[in-house]
Design a protein around this motif. Structure first.
Motif, PDB file in Angstrom:
ATOM      1  N   VAL A  97       5.016   6.378 -15.631  1.00 51.63           N
ATOM      2  CA  VAL A  97       5.592   5.316 -15.168  1.00 51.63           C
ATOM      3  C   VAL A  97       3.665   5.219 -14.046  1.00 51.63           C
ATOM      4  N   ARG A  98       3.753   4.043 -14.466  1.00 51.51           N
ATOM      5  CA  ARG A  98       1.654   4.405 -13.887  1.00 51.51           C
ATOM      6  C   ARG A  98       1.556   2.647 -13.018  1.00 51.51           C
ATOM      7  N   GLY A  99       2.575   2.614 -12.416  1.00 58.54           N
ATOM      8  CA  GLY A  99       2.573   1.212 -11.930  1.00 58.54           C
ATOM      9  C   GLY A  99       3.428   0.645 -11.747  1.00 58.54           C
ATOM     10  N   LEU A 100       2.941  -0.140 -10.748  1.00 64.22           N
ATOM     11  CA  LEU A 100       3.904  -2.238 -10.053  1.00 64.22           C
ATOM     12  C   LEU A 100       3.122  -3.132 -10.812  1.00 64.22           C
ATOM     13  N   SER A 101       5.018  -3.970 -11.346  1.00 61.74           N
ATOM     14  CA  SER A 101       4.787  -5.014 -12.206  1.00 61.74           C
ATOM     15  C   SER A 101       4.135  -6.037 -11.090  1.00 61.74           C
ATOM     16  N   GLU A 102       3.299  -7.518 -11.079  1.00 57.95           N
ATOM     17  CA  GLU A 102       3.517  -7.974 -10.522  1.00 57.95           C
ATOM     18  C   GLU A 102       4.791  -8.656  -9.563  1.00 57.95           C
ATOM     19  N   VAL A 119       0.440  -0.914  -0.073  1.00 58.65           N
ATOM     20  CA  VAL A 119       0.219   0.209  -0.678  1.00 58.65           C
ATOM     21  C   VAL A 119       0.935   1.338  -0.169  1.00 58.65           C
ATOM     22  N   LEU A 120       1.721   1.038   0.569  1.00 61.35           N
ATOM     23  CA  LEU A 120       2.544   2.618   1.026  1.00 61.35           C
ATOM     24  C   LEU A 120       3.543   2.321  -0.489  1.00 61.35           C
ATOM     25  N   ALA A 121       4.089   1.195  -1.166  1.00 61.45           N
ATOM     26  CA  ALA A 121       4.577   1.385  -2.405  1.00 61.45           C
ATOM     27  C   ALA A 121       4.056   2.364  -3.308  1.00 61.45           C
ATOM     28  N   ARG A 122       2.300   1.357  -3.503  1.00 61.17           N
ATOM     29  CA  ARG A 122       2.107   2.093  -4.146  1.00 61.17           C
ATOM     30  C   ARG A 122       1.409   3.913  -3.996  1.00 61.17           C
ATOM     31  N   PHE A 123       1.987   4.384  -2.822  1.00 62.32           N
ATOM     32  CA  PHE A 123       1.343   6.220  -2.615  1.00 62.32           C
ATOM     33  C   PHE A 123       2.288   6.534  -2.702  1.00 62.32           C
ATOM     34  N   PHE A 124       3.354   6.004  -2.388  1.00 58.61           N
ATOM     35  CA  PHE A 124       5.094   6.921  -2.960  1.00 58.61           C
ATOM     36  C   PHE A 124       5.022   6.514  -4.556  1.00 58.61           C
ATOM     37  N   LEU A 125       4.356   6.446  -5.089  1.00 59.66           N
ATOM     38  CA  LEU A 125       4.926   6.032  -6.774  1.00 59.66           C
ATOM     39  C   LEU A 125       4.203   6.886  -7.378  1.00 59.66           C
ATOM     40  N   ASN A 126       3.340   6.895  -6.954  1.00 56.08           N
ATOM     41  CA  ASN A 126       2.189   7.651  -7.033  1.00 56.08           C
ATOM     42  C   ASN A 126       2.299   9.247  -6.937  1.00 56.08           C
TER      43      ASN A 126
END
Length: 487
Positions: A381-386, A364-371
């Motif tokens: 960049v639009r997100g994280l790969s699996e 959750v944090l990784a996606r929040f900071f990346l965004n």
């Protein structure tokens, strides 16, 4: 005049712990009458010098620990006691016991006037009478809030009244919109507890000690407390005790007069004066030298700042929030940190969990900071790969949230496509977490199993379990909260 709370007759056995002018006493007492905000107890062997603690079992609802003070001593050794609100759980336990002892009658238990059988509110005093309503306690506290505050603020100075009004306003604003800068992210139980503690302690003026590893968000926690407090319009002054050479620390914290030492070309205010009316955040407090610890302790006792070279001190109004990533208890055992200073700073303690113990919050944090990084830096960049998500889950994050932010920044720069890959994060080559982490987990698991076994052996009675383990009730509650043990 109507009472604020329903009062019932009891014969409860309890203990009153208090200090007199000569000694600290623990009296076995009987509670003759009990309400949410008061009691009549006897016999009380001496007049308490200050507040005292009343401990009682309320069968079958459990044990309560209440803070009170004596309003008056009646004939003999009986005492009329005012009880202070502690928390929702304690009040709920208290009310359930009182409700179970209510006697049906035709009179209002508040004002004593005639009570119609079908009336929801007394037509004389106006108080809510539907005692079987599950939300009765919330409704009653809401409608009597003004009277409760009025009874307590009569002796307070105007400055404290302003703070109380500010705290009420802060609660109203908080219920509608979170303040700016509230950037905590997480849903794990440990972080929900942290959010709850921040909300509760923010409206008080207690000193707060924040414990946690480097990079877990100690300064962010301190800012969140300040921004939700009645001091939010005043300065928030952060100060890292480990970032300033020891010879300059005293001058930075307390200030100095012109000419007081070589290089003091002009008078300068210290951090405590700059934070007057607001909050000072003392990070890495465990690294303070013994002489500065002594001076800080004296300041905490009288709130008077003495600049270097000044002939007299100046009183300031500042809230202290301190933090450390060291093992402060070990420092005290080694006598490199004063116990009396620790207890002064530790009026309220918040322990921040390391990122490795926050489960799915890592993703959750990784996606929040990346965004946020991609929005600020306009990265495509639009997100994280699996695969990247799985690598984030497996990684132990020894640098905690600060390390994660840096990894996300690097990944946003290095990504060749629109999805972050594990190689972009550079997690595979990161140094492994020392083996002591695994040992710590094993010790924690054994501790949890021991506490669970003791609770089962003592029928989940907190007082008996604490005695069996050789620890205090607050310590047991703290351990149960840490391991999410329900009772």
């Amino acid at each position: 005049m109507a009472r604020l709370d329903v009062r019932v007759k009891t014969g409860l056995r309890a203990k009153a712990v208090y200090a007199t002018e000569r000694e600290t006493r623990e009296d076995a007492v009987t509670i003759r009458e009990l309400s949410l905000a008061g009691a009549v107890i006897e016999p009380l062997g001496g007049r308490p010098r200050d507040f005292f603690t009343l401990r009682a079992q309320l069968p079958p609802f459990g044990e309560v620990e209440l803070l009170g003070d004596v309003v008056r001593m009646d004939g003999g050794h009986a005492a009329a006691v005012r009880l202070f609100y502690s928390d929702r759980q304690t009040s709920s336990t208290l009310w359930r016991y009182i409700h179970s002892h209510l006697q049906p009658g035709t009179e209002c238990p508040y004002c004593g006037q005639e009570r119609p059988a079908d009336a929801l509110h007394c037509r004389h005093c106006g108080y809510y009478l539907e005692f079987n309503d599950q939300s009765y306690l919330d409704e009653h506290l809401r409608e009597t809030l003004g009277a409760r505050i009025q009874n307590r603020v009569k002796s307070l100075p105007a400055q404290q009244c302003h703070r109380i009004i500010g705290a009420v306003e802060a609660e109203l604003l908080k219920s509608r919109k979170a303040p700016a800068g509230w950037e905590f992210v997480g849903t794990c139980p440990a972080m929900r507890d942290v959010f709850s503690m921040i909300t509760k302690v923010a409206t008080t003026d207690l000193s707060v000690l924040i414990l946690g590893e480097s990079g877990t968000g100690k300064e962010l926690t301190a800012k969140a407390i300040h921004e939700r407090s009645a001091r939010k319009q005043a300065p928030f002054v952060p100060f890292n005790c480990a970032a300033i050479p020891e010879g300059l620390l005293e001058a930075e914290l307390f200030g100095y007069q012109r000419g007081s030492f070589t290089g003091a070309a002009e008078t300068k205010k210290g951090k405590f004066e700059l934070a007057d009316g607001g909050t000072i955040f003392l990070d890495e407090i465990g690294d303070l030298s013994p002489p500065l610890q002594a001076k800080l302790l004296r300041f905490l006792e009288d709130r008077i700042v003495e600049r270097i070279g000044a002939k007299k001190g100046k009183r300031v109004d500042v809230r202290i929030i301190a933090a450390t990533n060291c093992d402060i208890h070990r420092r005290m055992e080694e006598e490199s940190f004063r116990e009396d200073l620790f207890f002064r700073l530790n009026a309220f303690c918040i322990k921040l969990p390391p990122l490795r113990e926050r489960g799915e919050d890592k993703v959750v944090l990784a996606r929040f900071f990346l965004n946020r990084i991609c929005q600020d830096g306009r990265f495509p960049v639009r997100g994280l790969s699996e695969q990247a998500v799985e690598a984030i889950r497996r990684y132990e994050w020894p640098g905690n949230v600060r390390e994660m932010i840096n990894k996300m920044r690097r990944a946003a720069v290095m990504a060749a496509g629109d999805l972050i890959q594990p190689a972009d994060l550079e997690l595979e080559t990161s140094a492994p977490v020392p083996a002591t982490t695994n040992l710590r987990r094993q010790v924690s698991k054994s501790k949890k199993d021991l506490v669970l076994a003791a609770l089962r052996d003592n029928d989940y009675v907190i007082a008996r379990t604490a005695r069996a383990l050789g620890i205090s009730r607050p310590s047991l509650y703290s351990i149960m909260k840490k391991f999410n043990i329900e009772h």
